[in-house]
Motif scaffolding. Structure first.
Motif, PDB file in Angstrom:
ATOM      1  N   GLY A  68     -13.134  27.813  -3.611  1.00 18.98           N
ATOM      2  CA  GLY A  68     -12.203  27.087  -2.760  1.00 18.98           C
ATOM      3  C   GLY A  68     -10.993  26.628  -3.534  1.00 18.98           C
ATOM      4  N   GLU A  69     -10.120  25.899  -2.848  1.00 17.77           N
ATOM      5  CA  GLU A  69      -8.851  25.507  -3.442  1.00 17.77           C
ATOM      6  C   GLU A  69      -8.401  24.173  -2.873  1.00 17.77           C
ATOM      7  OE1 GLU A  69      -5.573  28.520  -4.195  1.00 17.77           O
ATOM      8  OE2 GLU A  69      -4.817  27.492  -2.411  1.00 17.77           O
ATOM      9  N   GLN A 127     -14.851  22.143   2.791  1.00 14.76           N
ATOM     10  CA  GLN A 127     -16.232  21.916   2.343  1.00 14.76           C
ATOM     11  C   GLN A 127     -16.207  21.383   0.924  1.00 14.76           C
ATOM     12  OE1 GLN A 127     -19.033  25.064   2.909  1.00 14.76           O
ATOM     13  NE2 GLN A 127     -20.688  23.860   2.081  1.00 14.76           N
ATOM     14  N   ASP A 165     -14.238  33.271  -5.876  1.00 16.69           N
ATOM     15  CA  ASP A 165     -13.507  32.096  -5.410  1.00 16.69           C
ATOM     16  C   ASP A 165     -14.415  31.213  -4.567  1.00 16.69           C
ATOM     17  OD1 ASP A 165     -11.142  32.917  -6.609  1.00 16.69           O
ATOM     18  OD2 ASP A 165     -10.436  33.957  -4.825  1.00 16.69           O
ATOM     19  N   ILE A 218     -11.777  20.283  -0.360  1.00 18.32           N
ATOM     20  CA  ILE A 218     -11.674  21.643  -0.878  1.00 18.32           C
ATOM     21  C   ILE A 218     -11.688  22.593   0.321  1.00 18.32           C
ATOM     22  CG2 ILE A 218     -12.832  23.409  -2.266  1.00 18.32           C
ATOM     23  CD1 ILE A 218     -14.082  20.914  -3.803  1.00 18.32           C
ATOM     24  N   ILE A 219     -10.734  23.502   0.333  1.00 18.02           N
ATOM     25  CA  ILE A 219     -10.635  24.483   1.413  1.00 18.02           C
ATOM     26  C   ILE A 219     -11.211  25.805   0.911  1.00 18.02           C
ATOM     27  CG2 ILE A 219      -9.103  25.670   3.030  1.00 18.02           C
ATOM     28  CD1 ILE A 219      -9.275  22.567   3.340  1.00 18.02           C
ATOM     29  N   THR A 220     -12.235  26.306   1.596  1.00 17.83           N
ATOM     30  CA  THR A 220     -12.891  27.554   1.206  1.00 17.83           C
ATOM     31  C   THR A 220     -11.978  28.743   1.526  1.00 17.83           C
ATOM     32  OG1 THR A 220     -13.960  27.868   3.342  1.00 17.83           O
ATOM     33  CG2 THR A 220     -15.168  26.552   1.706  1.00 17.83           C
ATOM     34  N   GLU A 261      -7.818  25.670  -8.241  1.00 18.47           N
ATOM     35  CA  GLU A 261      -8.668  26.733  -7.709  1.00 18.47           C
ATOM     36  C   GLU A 261     -10.048  26.599  -8.344  1.00 18.47           C
ATOM     37  OE1 GLU A 261      -6.348  30.674  -7.475  1.00 18.47           O
ATOM     38  OE2 GLU A 261      -5.377  29.495  -9.052  1.00 18.47           O
ATOM     39  N   LEU A 275     -19.911  21.609  -3.033  1.00 16.20           N
ATOM     40  CA  LEU A 275     -19.265  22.918  -2.952  1.00 16.20           C
ATOM     41  C   LEU A 275     -20.114  23.912  -2.166  1.00 16.20           C
ATOM     42  CD1 LEU A 275     -18.019  23.441  -6.627  1.00 16.20           C
ATOM     43  CD2 LEU A 275     -16.744  22.555  -4.671  1.00 16.20           C
ATOM     44  N   GLN A 276     -19.442  24.882  -1.585  1.00 20.53           N
ATOM     45  CA  GLN A 276     -20.125  25.990  -0.931  1.00 20.53           C
ATOM     46  C   GLN A 276     -20.797  26.831  -2.027  1.00 20.53           C
ATOM     47  OE1 GLN A 276     -17.426  28.760   0.924  1.00 20.53           O
ATOM     48  NE2 GLN A 276     -19.051  29.699   2.105  1.00 20.53           N
TER      49      GLN A 276
END
Length: 140
Positions: free
Chosen positions: A96-97, A130, A94, A122-124, A83, A16-17
């Motif tokens: 990502g999702e 990412q 947040d 996962i879309i940031t 989410e 994860l970011q």
């Protein structure tokens, strides 16, 4: 209206970011099924426990159940939305999702007692991919 039960276990996320500057992230997931013909319904939302230990690679192994309208899913109206959020004292952040069409899950599921394990990017919030979300699911 025919319904199926979606048994899903949100297992983990990797890579994860990091949205915390000074402290280890404490991450949880908010899971819902959204119908694009209906305004967002927060009553169908479920939340994993907060993972306080693993930072960018949280683990939950959190089982959940949802009722799925198969007619709406075949019309590509339903989406599983996960989410990922960082728990913070002064407001959650947040991370990502993940959005997965329920039709895609139904079409790839073989009717059996076996769960299917999958992973999705996962879309940031900035739109970049990412990390990966891992979960298992089955329908009955």
């Amino acid at each position: 209206m025919e319904c199926k039960v979606l048994d899903i276990t949100i297992n983990s996320a990797k890579g994860l970011q990091d949205v915390n500057l000074f402290f280890k992230m404490e991450v949880y997931a908010v899971v819902s099924i959204q119908d694009y013909n209906i305004t967002r319904d927060n009553t169908c939302m479920q939340i994993t426990p907060i993972d306080k230990d693993r930072g960018r690679n949280p683990e939950w192994n959190s089982p959940m159940k949802f009722f799925v309208n198969t007619f709406a899913s075949q019309l590509s109206r339903l989406t599983l939305v996960v989410e990922l959020k960082a728990d913070k004292k002064f407001g959650n952040k947040d991370i990502g999702e993940v959005q997965v069409p329920i039709k895609e899950l139904l079409d790839s599921f073989v009717e059996s007692n076996n769960e299917r394990s999958v992973s999705y990017s996962i879309i940031t919030p900035s739109g970049e991919a990412q990390g990966l979300l891992y979960f298992t699911y089955k329908f009955y």
